[in-house]
Write a protein that holds these residues in place. Structure first.
Motif, PDB file in Angstrom:
ATOM      1  N   THR A 199     -62.463  48.540 -46.349  1.00  0.00           N
ATOM      2  CA  THR A 199     -62.055  48.888 -44.996  1.00  0.00           C
ATOM      3  C   THR A 199     -62.235  47.672 -44.096  1.00  0.00           C
ATOM      4  OG1 THR A 199     -64.234  49.722 -44.304  1.00  0.00           O
ATOM      5  CG2 THR A 199     -62.734  51.300 -45.365  1.00  0.00           C
ATOM      6  N   THR A 200     -61.306  47.521 -43.154  1.00  0.00           N
ATOM      7  CA  THR A 200     -61.370  46.385 -42.246  1.00  0.00           C
ATOM      8  C   THR A 200     -61.326  46.796 -40.780  1.00  0.00           C
ATOM      9  OG1 THR A 200     -58.976  46.019 -42.233  1.00  0.00           O
ATOM     10  CG2 THR A 200     -60.261  44.876 -43.940  1.00  0.00           C
TER      11      THR A 200
ATOM     12  N   ASP B 269     -59.592  53.771 -37.814  1.00  0.00           N
ATOM     13  CA  ASP B 269     -61.021  54.005 -37.580  1.00  0.00           C
ATOM     14  C   ASP B 269     -61.407  53.993 -36.098  1.00  0.00           C
ATOM     15  OD1 ASP B 269     -61.512  54.208 -40.318  1.00  0.00           O
ATOM     16  OD2 ASP B 269     -61.912  52.063 -40.521  1.00  0.00           O
TER      17      ASP B 269
ATOM     18  N   ASP C  29     -67.013  54.299 -37.572  1.00  0.00           N
ATOM     19  CA  ASP C  29     -67.263  54.313 -39.014  1.00  0.00           C
ATOM     20  C   ASP C  29     -65.950  54.480 -39.763  1.00  0.00           C
ATOM     21  OD1 ASP C  29     -70.017  54.106 -38.674  1.00  0.00           O
ATOM     22  OD2 ASP C  29     -70.279  56.287 -38.609  1.00  0.00           O
ATOM     23  N   PRO C  30     -65.823  53.873 -40.940  1.00  0.00           N
ATOM     24  CA  PRO C  30     -64.615  54.057 -41.742  1.00  0.00           C
ATOM     25  C   PRO C  30     -64.365  55.544 -42.021  1.00  0.00           C
ATOM     26  CG  PRO C  30     -65.946  52.270 -42.622  1.00  0.00           C
ATOM     27  CD  PRO C  30     -66.780  52.952 -41.574  1.00  0.00           C
TER      28      PRO C  30
ATOM     29  N   SER D  19     -67.109  48.490 -46.659  1.00  0.00           N
ATOM     30  CA  SER D  19     -66.640  48.060 -45.349  1.00  0.00           C
ATOM     31  C   SER D  19     -66.793  46.547 -45.237  1.00  0.00           C
ATOM     32  CB  SER D  19     -67.447  48.767 -44.250  1.00  0.00           C
ATOM     33  OG  SER D  19     -67.010  48.357 -42.986  1.00  0.00           O
TER      34      SER D  19
ATOM     35  N   ARG E  28     -65.011  45.536 -39.086  1.00  0.00           N
ATOM     36  CA  ARG E  28     -64.723  46.618 -38.142  1.00  0.00           C
ATOM     37  C   ARG E  28     -64.043  45.989 -36.942  1.00  0.00           C
ATOM     38  NH1 ARG E  28     -69.643  50.982 -37.762  1.00  0.00           N
ATOM     39  NH2 ARG E  28     -69.645  51.543 -39.948  1.00  0.00           N
TER      40      ARG E  28
END
Length: 162
Positions: free
Chosen positions: A8-9, A14, A28-29, A48, A51
């Motif tokens: 996840t980026t 998100d 949070d993802p 992750s 973010r």
């Protein structure tokens, strides 16, 4: 080992909006709750990496994503990503063609009642599990070659480029 690795980026998928006047934050993802609620039976691992809104991603961030993909032992990888620069990151992953790498995201946050996130994640998971090695963008029921596609911001969708 699990069937698929998920990185996840951040990005809209998100995002959290606290009220109409506040700025968003990347929360949070949401990938695990999406897959759990969908009853996905494949085994998966989630990591992750960032973010960030994709407009804030740098070349160093893309290098970090590329390194994570290259170093991971999984042959099938799904990446959740903001849509604005998803193509840029997909192009940066071009040298990871010995794996099946699929990028997806959402135009509306996964936390919204009406969102494309759930469909896009499910579709991208299917693409990751069924397509041969290569780097793909999977959005809105279509699979795109990042070298031949663009995001149409006015229409809020991805399209094949001319």
């Amino acid at each position: 080992m699990s069937d698929i690795k998920i990185f996840t980026t951040g990005g809209t998928i998100d995002k959290v909006y606290y009220d109409a006047k506040s700025d968003f934050q990347i929360g949070d993802p949401q990938i695990e709750p999406i897959l759990q609620e969908a009853g996905v039976t494949l085994s998966f691992e989630v990591q992750s990496l960032l973010r960030k809104d994709s407009l804030e991603m740098t070349d160093e961030d893309r290098a970090r994503v590329r390194e994570a993909v290259q170093q991971d032992s999984h042959q099938r990888i799904l990446i959740t990503h903001g849509t604005d620069t998803m193509i840029d990151t997909a192009l940066a992953l071009g040298d990871c063609a010995d794996k099946t790498v699929v990028l997806t995201g959402a135009m509306q946050p996964a936390r919204f009642r009406i969102t494309d996130a759930v469909f896009n994640v499910g579709f991208a998971l299917g693409v990751a599990m069924s397509h041969p090695a290569g780097v793909y963008v999977a959005m809105n029921g279509q699979v795109f070659d990042p070298r031949k596609s663009v995001k149409n911001r006015a229409e809020g969708r991805f399209e094949a480029s001319q």
